[in-house]
Design a protein around this motif. Structure first.
Motif, PDB file in Angstrom:
ATOM      1  N   LEU A   1       0.856  -1.188   0.000  1.00 40.40           N
ATOM      2  CA  LEU A   1       0.000   0.000   0.000  1.00 40.40           C
ATOM      3  C   LEU A   1       0.892   1.238   0.000  1.00 40.40           C
ATOM      4  CD1 LEU A   1      -2.761  -0.910   2.627  1.00 40.40           C
ATOM      5  CD2 LEU A   1      -2.953  -0.967   0.131  1.00 40.40           C
ATOM      6  N   LEU A   2       0.588   2.194  -0.871  1.00 42.17           N
ATOM      7  CA  LEU A   2       1.285   3.471  -0.899  1.00 42.17           C
ATOM      8  C   LEU A   2       0.442   4.532  -0.182  1.00 42.17           C
ATOM      9  CD1 LEU A   2       2.518   3.573  -4.626  1.00 42.17           C
ATOM     10  CD2 LEU A   2       3.757   2.751  -2.621  1.00 42.17           C
ATOM     11  N   GLU A   3       1.119   5.571   0.261  1.00 41.21           N
ATOM     12  CA  GLU A   3       0.395   6.689   0.858  1.00 41.21           C
ATOM     13  C   GLU A   3      -0.535   7.291  -0.206  1.00 41.21           C
ATOM     14  OE1 GLU A   3       3.133   9.444   2.512  1.00 41.21           O
ATOM     15  OE2 GLU A   3       3.710   8.126   4.171  1.00 41.21           O
ATOM     16  N   ASP A   4      -1.834   7.434   0.149  1.00 40.45           N
ATOM     17  CA  ASP A   4      -2.833   7.825  -0.850  1.00 40.45           C
ATOM     18  C   ASP A   4      -3.674   9.024  -0.445  1.00 40.45           C
ATOM     19  OD1 ASP A   4      -4.223   6.717   1.203  1.00 40.45           O
ATOM     20  OD2 ASP A   4      -5.227   5.168   0.019  1.00 40.45           O
ATOM     21  N   ASP A   5      -3.257   9.789   0.554  1.00 39.44           N
ATOM     22  CA  ASP A   5      -4.056  10.933   0.994  1.00 39.44           C
ATOM     23  C   ASP A   5      -4.261  11.945  -0.131  1.00 39.44           C
ATOM     24  OD1 ASP A   5      -4.081   9.734   3.457  1.00 39.44           O
ATOM     25  OD2 ASP A   5      -2.471  10.967   4.297  1.00 39.44           O
ATOM     26  N   GLU A   6      -3.219  12.228  -0.879  1.00 38.03           N
ATOM     27  CA  GLU A   6      -3.316  13.202  -1.975  1.00 38.03           C
ATOM     28  C   GLU A   6      -4.305  12.738  -3.040  1.00 38.03           C
ATOM     29  OE1 GLU A   6      -0.469  15.089  -5.504  1.00 38.03           O
ATOM     30  OE2 GLU A   6       0.411  13.891  -3.890  1.00 38.03           O
TER      31      GLU A   6
END
Length: 322
Positions: free
Chosen positions: A122-127
């Motif tokens: 999983l990658l950081e996806d907030d953006e």
């Protein structure tokens, strides 16, 4: 001349028998030398002719007998060529990111078995979640504008029938409706793009296989391609392969290429487990040879491999007669 002088001279004279002996000495020496040369030439001639004649031995006689008997043709299933190679996966896949991001979580390690569709990273996806929300808002606004444009167009159609308003107003209403339709399509495309980037933040297994290498850790930056140098960001998360789909890669000497053909049956035995035997067949023959090595690359597909066949191990391949 006095008598005394005559006696002295007579003593100094060489006797006739000694003269003959001194004259005959050199002649004898010359004759002996010539005889020795003749004997030496004769011995050399005999020795040289003897060297040219083959020496008959039991081994040479047996070899001559064997050479006169033609070799029996190989029977079907007999090994006609044995070559060593390396076990490789049919497909080795390295999972790379499609955009620059930061690893939030990785749930696999080396040796884990995964199924197609399993979440691995999983990658950081907030953006990207924010971008999806923004695209959804634009789509909602565009759809509202379209609804208003369609209502206005219906009104202008009714007015044009009663000749209350001009034809130009009707044209403007139609143009506004068409523009609103276009804005809706653009908003939907932006939403689909944002959703795609968000989906790319979840890395799933593309095939059933085994993790061969884990290449990143949480909080590590990843990019689609390297910036150059050994200290750049990682360009892949993991590498995996289906260990039930294995081949043996062989560099075949060009002199042995006539003995190999496509779909030829083979017998594979790993060097680490010589008692293990696997059936296989020639699945790939390279279209060109390696000039520097004088070899041709061959790949043998292994039927029903098991845990004893491990990628990068050495394996012996027997090519069988048809």
């Amino acid at each position: 001349m006095s008598e005394m002088t005559e006696n002295t001279l007579s003593k100094l004279q060489i006797a006739p028998d000694k003269k003959a002996r001194r004259t005959a000495g050199p002649v004898i020496v010359i004759l002996l030398v010539l005889a020795a040369l003749v004997v030496g030439l004769a011995v050399f001639s005999v020795t040289r002719s003897a060297d040219r004649k083959p020496i008959a031995t039991r081994g040479s006689a047996a070899a001559a007998t064997m050479a006169s008997v033609p070799a029996a043709p190989a029977k079907s299933g007999d090994s006609i060529l044995t070559v060593s190679g390396y076990v490789i996966p049919h497909e080795r896949i390295e999972i790379s990111p499609k955009f620059q991001g930061t690893v939030r979580w990785i749930g696999v390690k080396k040796g884990d078995d995964v199924k197609k569709g399993d979440v691995m990273v999983l990658l950081e996806d907030d953006e990207y979640r924010a971008r999806v929300m923004e695209a959804e808002g634009r789509l909602t606004l565009a759809e509202a504008n379209l609804t208003n444009a369609e209502i206005n167009l219906k009104r202008q159609v009714e007015l044009s029938k009663s000749e209350v308003d001009s034809a130009r107003s009707l044209d403007d209403a139609q143009r506004a409706r068409d523009a609103a339709i276009g804005e809706v399509k653009m908003a939907r495309g932006q939403l689909a793009l944002a959703q795609t980037y968000l989906d790319w933040c979840t890395i799933r297994a593309p095939i059933n296989g085994t993790i061969l290498e884990k290449l990143v850790d949480p909080n590590e930056l990843v990019v689609p391609q390297s910036f150059g140098g050994g200290r750049g960001p990682s360009t892949a998360f993991v590498s995996l392969a289906d260990l039930k789909d294995l081949q043996v890669e062989i560099d075949l000497n060009e002199a042995d290429t006539p003995k190999v053909h496509m779909k030829q049956r083979c017998r594979v035995s790993p060097e680490a487990y010589p008692d293990k035997k696997y059936d296989g067949y020639v699945a790939e023959i390279a279209p060109e040879a390696n000039r520097s090595k004088g070899t041709l690359q061959i790949k043998v597909q292994v039927d029903q491999p098991d845990r004893f066949l491990t990628p990068e191990l050495t394996a012996k391949v027997d090519f069988l007669a048809d």
